[in-house]
Design a protein around this motif. Structure first.
Motif, PDB file in Angstrom:
ATOM      1  N   LYS A  12       2.170   7.274  -1.738  1.00  0.00           N
ATOM      2  CA  LYS A  12       3.260   7.396  -0.940  1.00  0.00           C
ATOM      3  C   LYS A  12       3.957   6.215  -0.630  1.00  0.00           C
ATOM      4  O   LYS A  12       5.120   6.089  -1.131  1.00  0.00           O
ATOM      5  CB  LYS A  12       3.107   8.282   0.391  1.00  0.00           C
ATOM      6  N   SER A  13       3.319   5.166  -0.375  1.00  0.00           N
ATOM      7  CA  SER A  13       3.771   3.943   0.053  1.00  0.00           C
ATOM      8  C   SER A  13       4.328   3.296  -1.403  1.00  0.00           C
ATOM      9  O   SER A  13       5.582   2.833  -1.261  1.00  0.00           O
ATOM     10  CB  SER A  13       2.657   2.896   0.244  1.00  0.00           C
ATOM     11  N   ARG A  24       8.640   2.804  -2.063  1.00  0.00           N
ATOM     12  CA  ARG A  24       9.231   1.541  -2.664  1.00  0.00           C
ATOM     13  C   ARG A  24       9.790   1.383  -4.176  1.00  0.00           C
ATOM     14  O   ARG A  24      10.760   0.787  -4.276  1.00  0.00           O
ATOM     15  CB  ARG A  24       8.112   0.482  -2.594  1.00  0.00           C
ATOM     16  N   THR A  54       7.836   4.996   6.888  1.00  0.00           N
ATOM     17  CA  THR A  54       8.313   3.895   6.077  1.00  0.00           C
ATOM     18  C   THR A  54       9.737   3.778   5.705  1.00  0.00           C
ATOM     19  O   THR A  54      10.354   2.817   5.446  1.00  0.00           O
ATOM     20  CB  THR A  54       7.259   4.138   4.645  1.00  0.00           C
ATOM     21  N   ARG A  96       9.574  -3.009  17.161  1.00  0.00           N
ATOM     22  CA  ARG A  96       8.794  -4.038  16.225  1.00  0.00           C
ATOM     23  C   ARG A  96       9.585  -4.431  15.121  1.00  0.00           C
ATOM     24  O   ARG A  96       9.219  -5.665  14.499  1.00  0.00           O
ATOM     25  CB  ARG A  96       7.325  -3.179  15.781  1.00  0.00           C
ATOM     26  N   SER A 152       1.191  -4.736  10.296  1.00  0.00           N
ATOM     27  CA  SER A 152       1.919  -3.514   9.710  1.00  0.00           C
ATOM     28  C   SER A 152       2.590  -3.918   8.548  1.00  0.00           C
ATOM     29  O   SER A 152       3.638  -4.841   8.471  1.00  0.00           O
ATOM     30  CB  SER A 152       2.814  -3.060  10.761  1.00  0.00           C
ATOM     31  N   GLN A 187       4.771  -1.891   7.189  1.00  0.00           N
ATOM     32  CA  GLN A 187       6.128  -1.432   7.492  1.00  0.00           C
ATOM     33  C   GLN A 187       7.215  -2.740   8.056  1.00  0.00           C
ATOM     34  O   GLN A 187       8.257  -2.899   7.814  1.00  0.00           O
ATOM     35  CB  GLN A 187       6.167  -0.235   8.160  1.00  0.00           C
ATOM     36  N   ILE A 246      -6.135   2.508   7.766  1.00  0.00           N
ATOM     37  CA  ILE A 246      -5.552   2.881   8.853  1.00  0.00           C
ATOM     38  C   ILE A 246      -5.059   4.490   8.848  1.00  0.00           C
ATOM     39  O   ILE A 246      -5.415   5.351   9.539  1.00  0.00           O
ATOM     40  CB  ILE A 246      -4.629   2.006   9.471  1.00  0.00           C
ATOM     41  N   ASP A 247      -4.712   4.930   7.654  1.00  0.00           N
ATOM     42  CA  ASP A 247      -4.228   6.329   7.558  1.00  0.00           C
ATOM     43  C   ASP A 247      -5.588   7.233   7.200  1.00  0.00           C
ATOM     44  O   ASP A 247      -5.294   8.501   7.251  1.00  0.00           O
ATOM     45  CB  ASP A 247      -3.439   6.478   6.245  1.00  0.00           C
TER      46      ASP A 247
HETATM   47  C1  S3P Z   1       2.918   2.112   5.212  1.00  0.00           C
HETATM   48  C2  S3P Z   1       2.234   1.223   6.286  1.00  0.00           C
HETATM   49  C3  S3P Z   1       1.448   1.863   7.124  1.00  0.00           C
HETATM   50  C4  S3P Z   1       0.813   3.325   6.955  1.00  0.00           C
HETATM   51  C5  S3P Z   1       1.948   3.901   6.664  1.00  0.00           C
HETATM   52  C6  S3P Z   1       2.579   3.771   5.299  1.00  0.00           C
HETATM   53  C7  S3P Z   1       3.589   1.640   4.428  1.00  0.00           C
HETATM   54  O1  S3P Z   1       2.036   1.889   8.422  1.00  0.00           O
HETATM   55  O2  S3P Z   1       0.085   3.839   8.086  1.00  0.00           O
HETATM   56  O3  S3P Z   1       1.391   5.398   6.249  1.00  0.00           O
HETATM   57  O4  S3P Z   1       3.969   2.403   3.260  1.00  0.00           O
HETATM   58  O5  S3P Z   1       4.211   0.673   4.488  1.00  0.00           O
HETATM   59  P1  S3P Z   1       2.271   0.575   9.617  1.00  0.00           P
HETATM   60  O6  S3P Z   1       2.916  -0.336   8.660  1.00  0.00           O
HETATM   61  O7  S3P Z   1       2.956   1.109  10.585  1.00  0.00           O
HETATM   62  O8  S3P Z   1       0.792   0.305   9.723  1.00  0.00           O
END
Ligand code: S3P
Length: 425
Positions: free
Chosen positions: A19-20, A24, A92, A123, A164, A166, A310-311
């Motif tokens: 997903k991340s 991107r 994201t 944030r 984070s 994000q 984390i996820d």
């Molecule tokens: C993500 C970063 C994480 C993650 C999210 C996806 C990303 O969040 O929990 O599912 O794609 O950069 P945080 O940056 O808030 O930790």
């Protein structure tokens, strides 16, 4: 959604794209000059929200057979969106796009569903404001809807209070449009997909320890991207394979970037039998994961490993409830500001199944090994909660049902079919 018990999970599975990385690829492809071809793109609702936002800003994005084709228009090629940008459920999309929008020459507004409208955006507003951005929380509550009036930005060094990706990515993307080198230091290294992919597109991102810095105004060049399988989606099948008797599952081509692989390390600490095959270290590292039934025991999880899993913590909490002994999860207060308050929601639902679990300020304590029974689970429309309990439902005694179970479409359309095609009732 009704979940039934299963035994001997067997077979080979390719989980959907990361997903991340999918988000991107669309974003950076849109900002690059030329055609970016993306294969194994995740067609989950979150990534479709990203596509729809960039389409609204004039980027042509289409399916071409198995691939997604993004006709990028360069760093200054976006146009003012017609209407409000809808980010759906995607944190994201919201946070990364805010960094990009801050440096444009037009005004935009973005909003999303009820969950997004309650998630913290201060944030990102704090560093963006100090770069000179004009970003406003329209309800003045530090959440979306946001209005961003693009303008010239100053380079900053930002010491982020949270680990984070994000936040880090938002600042780096704003840094593309700033007047000097922008850098971000985070307390613990978070996932580094932005740094890796921006460099692949020709940007100049430098990483040292927990600091990443970027030079402004590079010419981003379109690239071909093959998205690896999402380790966060693989996590459900890793857990199912380990916990279901007589199982052996091969998960093909899963991303094992060290900033994302904490689940594998924790599983091994718990006594899991996981073998990595066909490891490929080029670009985003990948491997096939061979998962065999294992007897698991409790562990302590905290510190620097937290951002790397984390996820996966909802799934790990369920695994801990089935494992022998006590598991302590700490330093994970970020769980409270995800798609739901994942500490409270996991604790309440696991208690309904008969687990011995308590919430703490920054995690949970789980005394595992009690027999767990089926229950009525409330997903709170959180995809990771729904999938974690679907796995629990295939292992526990008695039927388990999940309200709002369709929310798995956020990150894993086809999840229930994949779970059932491996199993034998
Ligand atoms: C993500 C970063 C994480 C993650 C999210 C996806 C990303 O969040 O929990 O599912 O794609 O950069 P945080 O940056 O808030 O930790």
């Amino acid at each position: 959604m009704e979940i039934k018990k299963q035994t001997n999970l067997r077979g080979v599975l390719t989980v959907p794209g990361d997903k991340s990385i999918s988000h991107r690829a669309v974003m950076f492809g849109s900002l690059a000059q030329g055609d970016t071809r993306i294969s194994h793109f995740l067609e989950g609702a979150d990534c479709l929200s990203t596509i729809s936002c960039f389409r609204k800003m004039g980027i042509d994005i289409k399916r071409n057979g198995e691939e997604l084709l993004v006709h990028g228009k360069g760093l200054h090629g976006l146009r003012a969106p017609e209407g409000i940008l809808d980010v759906g459920n995607s944190g994201t999309t919201t946070r990364l796009i805010s960094g990009i929008l801050s440096g444009q020459s037009f005004v935009s507004e973005l909003t999303g569903d009820a969950s997004i409208q309650s998630r913290p955006m201060k944030r990102i507003m704090t560093p963006l404001l100090s770069m000179g951005a004009d970003i406003v929380s329209l309800k003045n509550n530090g959440c979306a809807p946001l209005r961003i009036s693009g303008r010239p930005l100053h380079a900053i060094h930002y010491n982020s209070p949270v680990a984070s990706a994000q936040v880090k990515s938002c600042v780096l993307l704003a840094g593309l449009y700033a007047d000097g080198i922008t850098s971000v230091t985070e307390p613990v290294l978070s996932r580094n997909h932005t740094e890796l992919m921006l460099n692949y597109f020709g940007a100049d991102v430098h990483s040292e320890g927990t600091t990443a810095s970027i030079r402004p105004e590079p010419q981003l060049e379109a690239r071909d991207i093959r998205v690896p399988g999402d380790i966060s989606s693989a996590a459900y099948f890793i857990a199912a394979g380990l916990l279901t008797p007589d199982s052996e599952i091969l998960l093909k081509n899963v991303g094992i970037n060290p900033t994302r692989d904490g689940m594998l390390r924790v599983c091994r600490d718990m006594g899991a039998d996981i073998t990595l095959l066909n490891v490929n270290q080029e670009g985003e590292p990948t491997a096939d994961l061979l998962i065999r039934t294992s007897s698991l025991h409790g562990v302590s999880i905290g510190g620097d490993i937290i951002p790397t899993l984390i996820d996966e913590l909802p799934m790990i909490a369920v695994m801990a409830a089935f494992a022998e002994g006590t598991t302590v999860i700490k330093d994970a207060q970020e769980l409270k500001v995800k798609e739901s308050d994942r500490i409270q929601v996991m604790v309440d639902n696991l208690k309904r199944m008969g687990a011995d679990i308590e919430a703490t300020d920054d995690g949970m304590i789980i005394h595992g090994g009690r027999p767990l029974k089926g229950a009525q689970i409330d997903s709170f429309l959180d995809h990771r909660v729904a999938m974690s309990f679907a796995v629990a439902g295939t292992i526990c005694d008695g039927p388990l049902s999940i309200t709002g179970g369709d929310c798995v479409n956020i990150s894993y359309p086809g999840f229930y079919q994949d779970l059932y095609c491996l199993g034998h009732a």
